[in-house]
Design a protein around this motif. Structure first.
Motif, PDB file in Angstrom:
ATOM      1  N   VAL A  29       0.820  -1.200   0.000  1.00  0.00           N
ATOM      2  CA  VAL A  29       0.000   0.000   0.000  1.00  0.00           C
ATOM      3  C   VAL A  29       0.858   1.256   0.000  1.00  0.00           C
ATOM      4  O   VAL A  29       0.527   2.251  -0.607  1.00  0.00           O
ATOM      5  CB  VAL A  29      -0.944  -0.013   1.228  1.00  0.00           C
ATOM      6  CG1 VAL A  29      -1.619   1.317   1.419  1.00  0.00           C
ATOM      7  CG2 VAL A  29      -1.961  -1.130   1.083  1.00  0.00           C
ATOM      8  N   CYS A  30       1.997   1.202   0.649  1.00  0.00           N
ATOM      9  CA  CYS A  30       2.845   2.377   0.847  1.00  0.00           C
ATOM     10  C   CYS A  30       3.572   2.780  -0.432  1.00  0.00           C
ATOM     11  O   CYS A  30       4.169   1.938  -1.111  1.00  0.00           O
ATOM     12  CB  CYS A  30       3.859   2.074   1.946  1.00  0.00           C
ATOM     13  SG  CYS A  30       4.970   3.454   2.287  1.00  0.00           S
ATOM     14  N   HIS A  31       3.560   4.073  -0.738  1.00  0.00           N
ATOM     15  CA  HIS A  31       4.246   4.560  -1.939  1.00  0.00           C
ATOM     16  C   HIS A  31       5.771   4.429  -1.835  1.00  0.00           C
ATOM     17  O   HIS A  31       6.467   4.567  -2.829  1.00  0.00           O
ATOM     18  CB  HIS A  31       3.859   6.017  -2.234  1.00  0.00           C
ATOM     19  CG  HIS A  31       4.460   7.003  -1.289  1.00  0.00           C
ATOM     20  ND1 HIS A  31       3.905   7.279  -0.059  1.00  0.00           N
ATOM     21  CD2 HIS A  31       5.562   7.743  -1.394  1.00  0.00           C
ATOM     22  CE1 HIS A  31       4.666   8.170   0.548  1.00  0.00           C
ATOM     23  NE2 HIS A  31       5.675   8.476  -0.233  1.00  0.00           N
ATOM     24  N   ALA A  32       6.265   4.119  -0.640  1.00  0.00           N
ATOM     25  CA  ALA A  32       7.708   3.923  -0.453  1.00  0.00           C
ATOM     26  C   ALA A  32       8.121   2.467  -0.677  1.00  0.00           C
ATOM     27  O   ALA A  32       9.286   2.120  -0.522  1.00  0.00           O
ATOM     28  CB  ALA A  32       8.128   4.376   0.946  1.00  0.00           C
ATOM     29  N   GLY A  33       7.138   1.594  -1.017  1.00  0.00           N
ATOM     30  CA  GLY A  33       7.465   0.223  -1.370  1.00  0.00           C
ATOM     31  C   GLY A  33       7.193  -0.824  -0.305  1.00  0.00           C
ATOM     32  O   GLY A  33       7.669  -1.949  -0.414  1.00  0.00           O
ATOM     33  N   TYR A  34       6.402  -0.478   0.691  1.00  0.00           N
ATOM     34  CA  TYR A  34       6.128  -1.400   1.789  1.00  0.00           C
ATOM     35  C   TYR A  34       4.665  -1.831   1.783  1.00  0.00           C
ATOM     36  O   TYR A  34       3.808  -1.168   1.208  1.00  0.00           O
ATOM     37  CB  TYR A  34       6.454  -0.741   3.133  1.00  0.00           C
ATOM     38  CG  TYR A  34       7.910  -0.450   3.285  1.00  0.00           C
ATOM     39  CD1 TYR A  34       8.756  -1.333   3.935  1.00  0.00           C
ATOM     40  CD2 TYR A  34       8.466   0.714   2.748  1.00  0.00           C
ATOM     41  CE1 TYR A  34      10.116  -1.073   4.063  1.00  0.00           C
ATOM     42  CE2 TYR A  34       9.823   0.981   2.866  1.00  0.00           C
ATOM     43  CZ  TYR A  34      10.644   0.079   3.525  1.00  0.00           C
ATOM     44  OH  TYR A  34      11.984   0.341   3.637  1.00  0.00           O
ATOM     45  N   GLU A  35       4.399  -2.943   2.459  1.00  0.00           N
ATOM     46  CA  GLU A  35       3.022  -3.432   2.567  1.00  0.00           C
ATOM     47  C   GLU A  35       2.144  -2.411   3.286  1.00  0.00           C
ATOM     48  O   GLU A  35       1.007  -2.170   2.904  1.00  0.00           O
ATOM     49  CB  GLU A  35       2.991  -4.767   3.302  1.00  0.00           C
ATOM     50  CG  GLU A  35       1.608  -5.351   3.425  1.00  0.00           C
ATOM     51  CD  GLU A  35       1.592  -6.696   4.119  1.00  0.00           C
ATOM     52  OE1 GLU A  35       0.486  -7.200   4.329  1.00  0.00           O
ATOM     53  OE2 GLU A  35       2.656  -7.241   4.454  1.00  0.00           O
ATOM     54  N   SER A  36       2.679  -1.816   4.343  1.00  0.00           N
ATOM     55  CA  SER A  36       1.957  -0.838   5.147  1.00  0.00           C
ATOM     56  C   SER A  36       2.753   0.461   5.204  1.00  0.00           C
ATOM     57  O   SER A  36       3.993   0.436   5.169  1.00  0.00           O
ATOM     58  CB  SER A  36       1.776  -1.385   6.572  1.00  0.00           C
ATOM     59  OG  SER A  36       1.390  -0.355   7.464  1.00  0.00           O
ATOM     60  N   CYS A  37       2.064   1.577   5.323  1.00  0.00           N
ATOM     61  CA  CYS A  37       2.757   2.855   5.518  1.00  0.00           C
ATOM     62  C   CYS A  37       3.407   2.931   6.900  1.00  0.00           C
ATOM     63  O   CYS A  37       4.268   3.770   7.131  1.00  0.00           O
ATOM     64  CB  CYS A  37       1.775   4.014   5.346  1.00  0.00           C
ATOM     65  SG  CYS A  37       1.182   4.207   3.662  1.00  0.00           S
ATOM     66  N   PHE A  38       3.014   2.049   7.792  1.00  0.00           N
ATOM     67  CA  PHE A  38       3.551   2.034   9.158  1.00  0.00           C
ATOM     68  C   PHE A  38       4.636   0.967   9.278  1.00  0.00           C
ATOM     69  O   PHE A  38       4.510   0.017  10.041  1.00  0.00           O
ATOM     70  CB  PHE A  38       2.411   1.807  10.156  1.00  0.00           C
ATOM     71  CG  PHE A  38       1.413   2.919  10.133  1.00  0.00           C
ATOM     72  CD1 PHE A  38       1.647   4.085  10.836  1.00  0.00           C
ATOM     73  CD2 PHE A  38       0.256   2.813   9.373  1.00  0.00           C
ATOM     74  CE1 PHE A  38       0.741   5.131  10.795  1.00  0.00           C
ATOM     75  CE2 PHE A  38      -0.654   3.850   9.328  1.00  0.00           C
ATOM     76  CZ  PHE A  38      -0.415   5.013  10.032  1.00  0.00           C
ATOM     77  N   TYR A  39       5.700   1.140   8.525  1.00  0.00           N
ATOM     78  CA  TYR A  39       6.781   0.153   8.482  1.00  0.00           C
ATOM     79  C   TYR A  39       7.959   0.524   9.380  1.00  0.00           C
ATOM     80  O   TYR A  39       8.937  -0.205   9.450  1.00  0.00           O
ATOM     81  CB  TYR A  39       7.276  -0.062   7.044  1.00  0.00           C
ATOM     82  CG  TYR A  39       7.870   1.167   6.387  1.00  0.00           C
ATOM     83  CD1 TYR A  39       9.227   1.443   6.492  1.00  0.00           C
ATOM     84  CD2 TYR A  39       7.079   2.047   5.673  1.00  0.00           C
ATOM     85  CE1 TYR A  39       9.776   2.568   5.890  1.00  0.00           C
ATOM     86  CE2 TYR A  39       7.615   3.162   5.062  1.00  0.00           C
ATOM     87  CZ  TYR A  39       8.958   3.418   5.180  1.00  0.00           C
ATOM     88  OH  TYR A  39       9.495   4.538   4.595  1.00  0.00           O
ATOM     89  N   ARG A  40       7.861   1.647  10.068  1.00  0.00           N
ATOM     90  CA  ARG A  40       8.920   2.038  11.013  1.00  0.00           C
ATOM     91  C   ARG A  40       8.351   2.040  12.425  1.00  0.00           C
ATOM     92  O   ARG A  40       7.216   2.449  12.646  1.00  0.00           O
ATOM     93  CB  ARG A  40       9.443   3.435  10.680  1.00  0.00           C
ATOM     94  CG  ARG A  40      10.215   3.505   9.396  1.00  0.00           C
ATOM     95  CD  ARG A  40      10.706   4.914   9.133  1.00  0.00           C
ATOM     96  NE  ARG A  40       9.591   5.784   8.805  1.00  0.00           N
ATOM     97  CZ  ARG A  40       9.506   6.496   7.700  1.00  0.00           C
ATOM     98  NH1 ARG A  40      10.470   6.471   6.811  1.00  0.00           N
ATOM     99  NH2 ARG A  40       8.459   7.255   7.481  1.00  0.00           N
TER     100      ARG A  40
END
Length: 124
Positions: free
Chosen positions: A88-99
């Motif tokens: 979902v995340c435009h930075a390439g991750y499944e979730s925008c909450f990857y940090r």
């Protein structure tokens, strides 16, 4: 819905219908919510571009709406979805909450699921 608190917008929390993982938070105005209801795909209002956008119109990583809930103040919605695509995340991750915060430092808690440059051409 009460759109008065955020100048015509409401936060929309997007949660995976199967895992309950929070995937992202976006903003919706009345038209975005209506399009979401009518199309069955999550549509948001971009505060930076001042326009509506359907998640996945560039990447193909769409959010198929399963259920829509509103909160007790009628000013935030929770949408459960089936996420189509690797992330979902435009930075390439499944979730925008990857940090996550560990020892007062932000660390990645998951690995990227796709190359955003290949999808967006470096325009994140």
């Amino acid at each position: 819905m009460d759109y008065s608190k955020l100048n015509g917008l409401i936060p929309a929390v997007i949660q995976d219908a199967d895992s309950n993982e929070v995937l992202m938070v976006g903003f919706m105005n009345d038209e975005a919510l209506a399009r979401t209801r009518d199309s069955g795909f999550a549509t948001f209002f971009s505060r930076t571009r001042n326009t509506l956008w359907m998640k996945g119109e560039t990447s193909g990583n769409r959010l198929v709406v399963k259920e829509i809930f509103n909160d007790c103040d009628n000013d935030t919605i929770l949408i459960t979805v089936d996420a189509i695509g690797p992330g979902v995340c435009h930075a390439g991750y499944e979730s925008c909450f990857y940090r996550k915060l560990e020892n007062n430092e932000w660390v990645e808690s998951e690995k990227p699921t796709y190359d955003p440059n290949a999808v967006y051409g470096g325009k994140q």
